[in-house]
Design a protein around this motif. Structure first.
Motif, PDB file in Angstrom:
ATOM      1  N   VAL A  81       0.847  -1.205   0.000  1.00 23.21           N
ATOM      2  CA  VAL A  81       0.000   0.000   0.000  1.00 23.21           C
ATOM      3  C   VAL A  81       0.877   1.248   0.000  1.00 23.21           C
ATOM      4  O   VAL A  81       0.619   2.219  -0.718  1.00 23.21           O
ATOM      5  CB  VAL A  81      -0.948  -0.013   1.224  1.00 23.21           C
ATOM      6  CG1 VAL A  81      -1.649   1.321   1.386  1.00 23.21           C
ATOM      7  CG2 VAL A  81      -1.967  -1.131   1.087  1.00 23.21           C
ATOM      8  N   SER A  82       1.939   1.211   0.802  1.00 25.96           N
ATOM      9  CA  SER A  82       2.840   2.365   0.865  1.00 25.96           C
ATOM     10  C   SER A  82       3.503   2.617  -0.491  1.00 25.96           C
ATOM     11  O   SER A  82       3.548   3.753  -0.974  1.00 25.96           O
ATOM     12  CB  SER A  82       3.897   2.106   1.946  1.00 25.96           C
ATOM     13  OG  SER A  82       4.918   3.042   1.853  1.00 25.96           O
ATOM     14  N   GLU A  83       3.986   1.563  -1.106  1.00 27.37           N
ATOM     15  CA  GLU A  83       4.678   1.717  -2.391  1.00 27.37           C
ATOM     16  C   GLU A  83       3.723   2.189  -3.496  1.00 27.37           C
ATOM     17  O   GLU A  83       4.023   3.140  -4.210  1.00 27.37           O
ATOM     18  CB  GLU A  83       5.298   0.372  -2.813  1.00 27.37           C
ATOM     19  CG  GLU A  83       6.488  -0.056  -1.989  1.00 27.37           C
ATOM     20  CD  GLU A  83       7.771   0.644  -2.387  1.00 27.37           C
ATOM     21  OE1 GLU A  83       8.015   1.729  -1.820  1.00 27.37           O
ATOM     22  OE2 GLU A  83       8.512   0.133  -3.233  1.00 27.37           O
ATOM     23  N   GLY A  85       0.349   3.052  -3.167  1.00 29.47           N
ATOM     24  CA  GLY A  85      -0.646   4.070  -2.824  1.00 29.47           C
ATOM     25  C   GLY A  85      -0.037   5.378  -2.370  1.00 29.47           C
ATOM     26  O   GLY A  85      -0.432   6.443  -2.835  1.00 29.47           O
ATOM     27  N   VAL A  86       0.929   5.313  -1.471  1.00 27.97           N
ATOM     28  CA  VAL A  86       1.495   6.555  -0.910  1.00 27.97           C
ATOM     29  C   VAL A  86       2.560   7.129  -1.845  1.00 27.97           C
ATOM     30  O   VAL A  86       2.490   8.282  -2.254  1.00 27.97           O
ATOM     31  CB  VAL A  86       2.092   6.301   0.502  1.00 27.97           C
ATOM     32  CG1 VAL A  86       2.702   7.580   1.058  1.00 27.97           C
ATOM     33  CG2 VAL A  86       1.014   5.757   1.442  1.00 27.97           C
ATOM     34  N   PHE A  87       3.539   6.296  -2.184  1.00 33.57           N
ATOM     35  CA  PHE A  87       4.627   6.801  -3.039  1.00 33.57           C
ATOM     36  C   PHE A  87       4.280   6.725  -4.536  1.00 33.57           C
ATOM     37  O   PHE A  87       5.079   7.156  -5.360  1.00 33.57           O
ATOM     38  CB  PHE A  87       5.926   6.036  -2.758  1.00 33.57           C
ATOM     39  CG  PHE A  87       6.530   6.375  -1.430  1.00 33.57           C
ATOM     40  CD1 PHE A  87       6.972   7.658  -1.156  1.00 33.57           C
ATOM     41  CD2 PHE A  87       6.660   5.419  -0.435  1.00 33.57           C
ATOM     42  CE1 PHE A  87       7.531   7.989   0.067  1.00 33.57           C
ATOM     43  CE2 PHE A  87       7.215   5.740   0.801  1.00 33.57           C
ATOM     44  CZ  PHE A  87       7.643   7.031   1.049  1.00 33.57           C
ATOM     45  N   ARG A  88       3.108   6.179  -4.815  1.00 35.22           N
ATOM     46  CA  ARG A  88       2.599   6.109  -6.195  1.00 35.22           C
ATOM     47  C   ARG A  88       3.618   5.485  -7.145  1.00 35.22           C
ATOM     48  O   ARG A  88       3.751   5.893  -8.314  1.00 35.22           O
ATOM     49  CB  ARG A  88       2.210   7.506  -6.723  1.00 35.22           C
ATOM     50  CG  ARG A  88       1.332   8.311  -5.806  1.00 35.22           C
ATOM     51  CD  ARG A  88      -0.037   7.746  -5.608  1.00 35.22           C
ATOM     52  NE  ARG A  88      -0.833   7.704  -6.814  1.00 35.22           N
ATOM     53  CZ  ARG A  88      -1.981   7.045  -6.924  1.00 35.22           C
ATOM     54  NH1 ARG A  88      -2.443   6.348  -5.892  1.00 35.22           N
ATOM     55  NH2 ARG A  88      -2.650   7.053  -8.046  1.00 35.22           N
TER      56      ARG A  88
ATOM     57  N   ALA B 408       9.508  13.934  -2.438  1.00 33.68           N
ATOM     58  CA  ALA B 408       9.439  13.857  -0.967  1.00 33.68           C
ATOM     59  C   ALA B 408      10.831  14.010  -0.362  1.00 33.68           C
ATOM     60  O   ALA B 408      11.010  14.701   0.655  1.00 33.68           O
ATOM     61  CB  ALA B 408       8.824  12.525  -0.546  1.00 33.68           C
ATOM     62  N   GLY B 444       2.912   5.172  12.588  1.00 32.45           N
ATOM     63  CA  GLY B 444       2.810   4.910  11.145  1.00 32.45           C
ATOM     64  C   GLY B 444       4.169   4.689  10.501  1.00 32.45           C
ATOM     65  O   GLY B 444       4.360   3.728   9.742  1.00 32.45           O
ATOM     66  N   ALA B 448       5.412   1.267   8.976  1.00 38.56           N
ATOM     67  CA  ALA B 448       5.783   1.215   7.556  1.00 38.56           C
ATOM     68  C   ALA B 448       7.226   0.722   7.404  1.00 38.56           C
ATOM     69  O   ALA B 448       7.517  -0.124   6.560  1.00 38.56           O
ATOM     70  CB  ALA B 448       5.620   2.583   6.916  1.00 38.56           C
TER      71      ALA B 448
END
Lengths: 368, 466
Positions: A81-83, A85-88, B408, B444, B448
């Protein structure tokens, strides 16, 4: 919230998180197999003076700690999800989702692998097929990336060039093109493989090119439990699962399937219902990986035989062809030496089909 | 052992914290020392002996120097101890470099020793050196308790990747340090930020740099992507590790020095080196540059001092010519700035920042290259001297896939996030929002980072080779 209270909350929450997972890691029961990743997990390494001195205890422990970490699959899901969804990012460990399908990027095109694959195929041809009364055919199965990767902006093989290269390297075999018959939905959403109920046209084309007329009349059956393909577990994100459909007709139901996997002939079914509820339900087709299988059709109205050099895609396709042959022999040279084929098959007056997916051809070192 | 590993976070650290806080005050340094030895032995069991010898060397030298205070013997002890420390470093880190160059110069083929580099040797050797020199200079009293000195040298938060802690900075804390909820909370905050910098940002950028290194197709844009990504990766990797060290130190009651202060917002290379790897820069200033005479010598002598210090700084980073050239590259810019450029840079901040970013980016291409040939290929490619295409489909993919990570990282390398949080905290509602958000942020990021580590992602720590 005053500073003091804020600090207390930070310390308590983080201590609970750290010590909670730590305690769980120490005392939790270790799993030895990951269903989702379809692999054995590392076990606790043995502590001894020699393993400590040579450092193997420490390096093995690192792997063990990762493999048996509490809620491993949930954490892997968080990473996906992080890869994505967050970092797209466009892929996570090469896996991506597009148009409701999961897939793995297959890139780049490896000249060396194509050379190895064609060398293996030509070696079989030279040793067993040249100057024999056999008809030799070759077909490449484009994997689902062919219909998904480029359209979705992922790295993609140049499929026409890839297939052309293989055709040229095996130009003494008659090439049967099936790419135009396939589309994305002919593949499972969560797996690499094609869906048997969607490849009847492919079977017809192959039979026709090999001089047989396939009626292609089947009854469609469906397994009760959902199918979570190989990518489902690897990506660890809940997505819509697949259903496995399988086709039967009189020829398929009455044929005799013999496996030589254990060295002795063992009769198996075309569809293995034990495997259908096992770790990889796609293995229900001819019981999964097997170096050498014979399918005999007692109802055949001819004595034609077909030998298929194949990968796992062949497991779901071969049963569809049995109605026009008296015998089909499936050889998987990932699990046996190609030199040993001569001892198992007497090549004389047969159709011989080499049929491999682009995934295997582009990673062909497994072909022996 | 890596801080950014499951073994450290969920096996080692909880046990150490439990034992450390249950241990009576007078035995805390012993607990810290034993923990540090296990930490070090986890990666390098055999080199614990080497570190022990180094500590004994420093301990005995400190006592002798103090005993023969002011006499020639003290100076002799200083020299012998320093030569032993430098000798160890030279043998284990630089022997093969010297043999290779000797062979190249003479045409002989003296066999290489092929010694594995002991992790952290550059860091702890410099700490032992600084201790002995500080005692000689009377900046610090000799430590009479070997446990305390060994705890200082081997302290696991800073053992393998710094910051290089001066003995005089922590001598008092070794004897008497306080532990409190506010210190622990502050340590946790700094540690988690460092963990996120390392695992979520630096490792992701590392994947992009790896893709560049492994790709056979190069283009102008890809060379630039690599230069930007590597410069950001090395910052997030190293500063992330330093943050984790500072955070862990604070949890254990120590105040370790800040090692990075937003270096990429510098307006000159002089300023950059006041913000980048601060503990190393000040070490070389205090123990090499100033003893050589610093700037209180002739102009030529001053030039020599700058060149010597920066050649050594480069060489400290690795036993290869590209590191020496990297150090001298900075020496050239520092000399140019010192003699005329600095006054112009002060007038044009934007131009100064652009100049720093470009100069530093090129420096890190040299730093990260396997050899000068591949560094020049990349630099030439960046400026269109290699006849490369502008971009290819493969590289376009990487650019799109990593664009959020790069953006980022670029924002995270500036004080902007900190300023936003500080400004938000000034209002009552903002302060409440920051407090609530903070706990979700900390959990979080830790969750992560744990997820990335469990997934076994690309995770080597870049500074280990130093």
């Amino acid at each position: 919230m005053n500073e003091k209270r804020r600090n207390i909350i930070v310390v308590i929450v983080m201590a609970l998180f750290l010590f909670g997972l730590s305690l769980w890691s120490w005392i939790g029961k270790d799993r030895d197999y990951s269903e989702s990743e379809r692999r054995k997990l590392a076990s606790k390494p043995k502590l001894s003076a020699s393993t400590v001195i040579d450092g193997s205890f420490m390096s093995d422990f690192e792997v063990y700690a990762m493999d048996t970490f509490p809620m491993r699959d949930a954490f892997r899901g968080i990473k996906s999800v992080s890869e994505l969804g967050v970092f797209r990012k466009l892929d996570n460990n090469g896996l991506y989702i597009s148009s409701g399908h999961l897939s793995r990027i297959e890139y780049p095109y490896s000249e060396r692998m194509l050379e190895h694959a064609s060398e293996r195929m030509n070696n079989i041809y030279d040793k067993f097929l040249a100057n024999k009364s056999v008809n030799v055919y070759f077909s490449v199965i484009p994997d689902k990336n062919c219909f998904l990767a480029e359209k979705s902006g992922r790295l993609s093989l140049d499929y026409p060039a890839f297939i052309e290269e293989m055709k040229q390297r095996t130009d003494h075999m008659k090439y049967i093109d099936i790419t135009d018959l396939l589309e994305l939905d002919d593949f499972y959403r969560t797996d690499t493989h094609w869906r048997q109920e969607r490849i009847v046209d492919v079977a017809k084309r192959l039979a026709s090119e090999m001089g047989a007329e396939l009626k292609g009349e089947y009854t469609e059956n469906v397994l009760e439990s959902p199918f979570k393909g190989v990518y489902y577990g690897q990506l660890a994100i809940p997505v819509r699962t697949d259903m496995i459909h399988y086709l039967t007709n009189d020829s398929i139901e009455k044929c005799k399937v013999t496996s030589y996997n254990t060295g002795k002939p063992i009769e198996i079914g075309v569809y293995n219902m034990d495997k259908a509820v096992g770790r990889d339900p796609y293995e229900m087709f001819l019981s999964g990986a097997d170096p050498f299988i014979e399918i005999e059709n007692p109802n055949a109205d001819n004595d034609r035989e077909l030998v298929i050099f194949r990968d796992s895609f062949g497991s779901s396709l071969a049963p569809l062809l049995i109605e026009v042959y008296s015998k089909i022999t499936l050889v998987d040279i990932r699990y046996m030496q190609s030199e040993a084929v001569g001892a198992m098959v007497g090549f004389n007056d047969q159709d011989v089909l080499f049929m491999y997916s682009t995934l295997i051809l582009n990673n062909s070192l497994a072909l022996r | 052992m890596l801080f950014s590993s499951i073994t450290f976070l969920y096996y080692f650290l909880p046990c150490v914290l439990l034992i450390y806080f249950l241990t009576p005050k007078k035995l805390k340094n012993t607990a810290l020392l034993l923990s540090s030895i296990i930490f070090y032995a986890w990666g390098e069991p055999k080199y614990v002996v080497l570190m022990t010898v180094g500590i004994l060397n420093g301990f005995i030298a400190g006592l002798l120097i103090e005993k023969y205070n002011g006499a020639k013997t003290a100076k002799a002890v200083l020299w012998v101890s320093s030569l032993i420390s430098i000798g160890f470093l030279g043998y284990f880190k630089y022997a093969d470099f010297f043999i290779e160059n000797f062979n190249a110069a003479t045409g002989l083929s003296v066999p290489l020793l092929k010694i594995a580099l002991p992790v952290g040797i550059s860091f702890y050797t410099f700490q032992i050196l600084s201790y002995v020199i500080d005692v000689y200079r009377k900046d610090a009293a000799a430590q009479r308790n070997i446990i305390d000195l060994a705890a200082y040298v081997s302290m696991f938060p800073q053992l393998i990747a710094g910051p290089i802690v001066r003995y005089s900075d922590v001598a008092a804390q070794l004897k008497e340090r306080t532990h409190s909820i506010s210190k622990a909370a502050s340590g946790i905050r700094v540690f988690v930020v460092g963990l996120g910098k390392k695992v979520l940002i630096a490792n992701a950028l590392g994947e992009l740099c790896k893709a560049y290194s492994e790709s056979e197709e190069r283009s102008v844009i890809f060379c630039w992507i690599y230069a930007v990504s590597y410069s950001l990766q090395i910052y997030f990797d190293f500063s992330g590790y330093s943050d984790m060290a500072v955070g862990l130190g604070r949890l254990l009651g120590f105040e370790l020095c800040e090692n990075f202060r937003y270096p990429y917002i510098s307006e000159s290379i002089t300023e950059f080196w006041r913000r980048w790897h601060i503990s190393l820069g000040t070490w070389f200033r205090d123990y090499v540059y100033i003893p050589l005479g610093g700037n209180r010598v002739s102009k030529l002598g001053h030039l020599r001092n700058i060149l010597v210090v920066w050649m050594l700084t480069g060489f400290w980073h690795g036993a290869a010519w590209n590191f020496i050239i990297w150090g001298l590259y900075f020496a050239v810019f520092l000399i140019i700035e010192k003699f005329f450029l600095l006054k112009y840079l002060k007038k044009t901040k934007a131009a100064g920042r652009l100049y720093v970013i470009l100069t530093v980016m090129i420096s890190f291409v040299i730093f990260g290259a396997e050899n000068m040939g591949s560094a020049m290929d990349c630099i030439g490619g960046m400026f269109g001297f290699k006849g490369l295409p502008l971009i290819s489909a493969e590289q376009g993919y990487y650019l799109r896939s990593f664009s959020i990570v790069i953006i980022a990282a670029a924002i995270g390398a500036t004080p902007l996030p900190r300023i936003i949080v500080e400004n938000a905290s000034k209002t009552k509602i903002g302060a409440v929002a920051v407090s609530v958000t903070e706990i979700f942020f900390l959990v979080g990021v830790t969750a992560a980072a744990t997820a990335y580590l469990v997934d076994g992602s690309f995770n080597p720590f870049m500074y280990f080779r130093f």
